[in-house]
Design an enzyme around this catalytic site. Structure first.
Site, PDB file in Angstrom:
ATOM      1  N   HIS A 187       0.809  -1.186   0.065  1.00 20.19           N
ATOM      2  CA  HIS A 187       0.126   0.108  -0.146  1.00 20.19           C
ATOM      3  C   HIS A 187       0.981   1.159  -0.072  1.00 20.19           C
ATOM      4  CE1 HIS A 187       1.077  -0.609   4.487  1.00 20.19           C
ATOM      5  NE2 HIS A 187       0.983   0.641   4.475  1.00 20.19           N
ATOM      6  N   ASP A 189       0.581   5.203   1.956  1.00 25.62           N
ATOM      7  CA  ASP A 189      -0.219   6.015   2.817  1.00 25.62           C
ATOM      8  C   ASP A 189      -0.904   7.225   2.252  1.00 25.62           C
ATOM      9  OD1 ASP A 189       0.666   4.139   4.527  1.00 25.62           O
ATOM     10  OD2 ASP A 189       2.624   5.366   5.195  1.00 25.62           O
ATOM     11  N   ARG A 256       7.390  -8.390  16.349  1.00 31.09           N
ATOM     12  CA  ARG A 256       7.862  -7.383  15.609  1.00 31.09           C
ATOM     13  C   ARG A 256       6.733  -6.214  16.019  1.00 31.09           C
ATOM     14  NH1 ARG A 256       6.670  -4.309  10.766  1.00 31.09           N
ATOM     15  NH2 ARG A 256       8.433  -2.937  10.299  1.00 31.09           N
TER      16      ARG A 256
END
Length: 313
Positions: A187, A189, A256
């Site tokens: 993607h 932002d 993570r």
């Protein structure tokens, strides 16, 4: 807010190690401004060091984040589902996208954060520091481009800024799954600028225009900075809103964590390229508001190039 999309996740891809720009903010201001502009043009992505955000603030935010994600699921769900703010797991956004993660979406208006007072205090300190860093970078960009100093940063400093904080937790994947090895799909932002700080677990990758995927080595002492769609539009396509993704966490004994600040304009802010950047080129994009672009974002999966809808034909 961003949503992700799974686009041919198991296809053969080109992945290559490339040195991503690392910019020392303690260098001379004119030098830093030039380096940032160059990185925005070539990558739409860079890291910053000597950034002024204290280790104590980032460590507290990381500790509080892990403490939240370590809670039993029913406790995490008490904050409400991510619509738009709250807790989510695997399902990303409203368009059927999924990933191997859980997350917490928080507004930067602290009165709206439904958590303990300690959590609120830690989030408030973190957001204040990272917002200031984002504005400093945006002002350096403005100086490097020769446009008014606060042209970009005033959006993020505005009382009604639509900025948000996203905490992403990628636990170790211990089961077989059906979406290749994607933790959070490809993607870009939609906002102006993104500042991401992660722990020392790998996973982030960015995509260049030639189709190469570049792994981003983790560095808990640096912030990753990437350009959003709004800044691409405001620079008339000169800057790149970089496409990126997070791979699923295949480390057996380590999670993570990424803490992501999205700097955004107020809803009714007008988005247009300044005249200083149109002296030699015609405008590529229509004038629009952040509210219009955000609505468009929610209505589409991010495998699409959303800015194309706002191009002047």
């Amino acid at each position: 807010m961003v949503v992700a999309t799974q686009v041919n996740p198991i296809r053969m891809e080109k992945i290559r190690e490339v040195d991503i720009p690392v910019i020392d903010l303690s260098c001379s201001r004119s030098k830093v401004a030039k380096l940032i502009v160059k990185a925005c043009e070539e990558y739409g992505f860079f890291k910053v060091i000597n950034h002024g955000v204290s280790h104590h603030i980032t460590k507290e935010m990381e500790d509080e984040s892990f403490e939240f994600f370590d809670k039993p699921l029913p406790e995490k769900e008490l904050v409400g589902s991510a619509n738009p703010f709250g807790y989510g797991s695997k399902n990303i956004g409203l368009s059927g996208d999924t990933g191997e993660l859980e997350y917490l979406l928080l507004p930067t208006n602290q009165n709206a954060i439904a958590q303990t007072s300690k959590f609120r205090c830690v989030v408030s300190s973190y957001v204040k520091s990272v917002r200031e860093l984002a504005c400093e970078i945006l002002e350096l960009i403005a100086e490097g481009l020769g446009v008014p100093h606060s042209l970009f940063s005033h959006f993020v400093r505005h009382f009604d800024s639509d900025s948000l904080l996203r905490l992403n937790h990628y636990p170790p994947v211990t089961h077989s799954f059906h979406h290749g090895n994607i933790g959070f799909g490809e993607h870009s932002d939609p906002q102006i600028i993104t500042l991401l700080r992660s722990n020392d677990a790998p996973g982030l990758q960015i995509s260049l225009r030639n189709g190469l995927w570049l792994p981003v080595s983790p560095d808990p002492h640096a912030f990753c900075v990437n350009i959003g769609d709004i800044l691409q539009a405001m620079t008339n396509g000169r800057f790149v809103s970089v496409r990126h993704r997070a791979m699923a966490n295949l480390l057996p004994n380590q999670s993570r964590l990424s803490m992501v600040f999205f700097g955004a304009p107020p809803p009714e802010a007008t988005i247009a390229c300044p005249p200083q950047l149109l002296k030699r080129n015609k405008p590529i994009y229509k004038t629009f508001t952040w509210s219009e672009y955000k609505s468009h974002t929610y209505a589409h999966r991010l495998g699409e190039t959303r800015l194309d809808h706002f191009k002047i034909t």
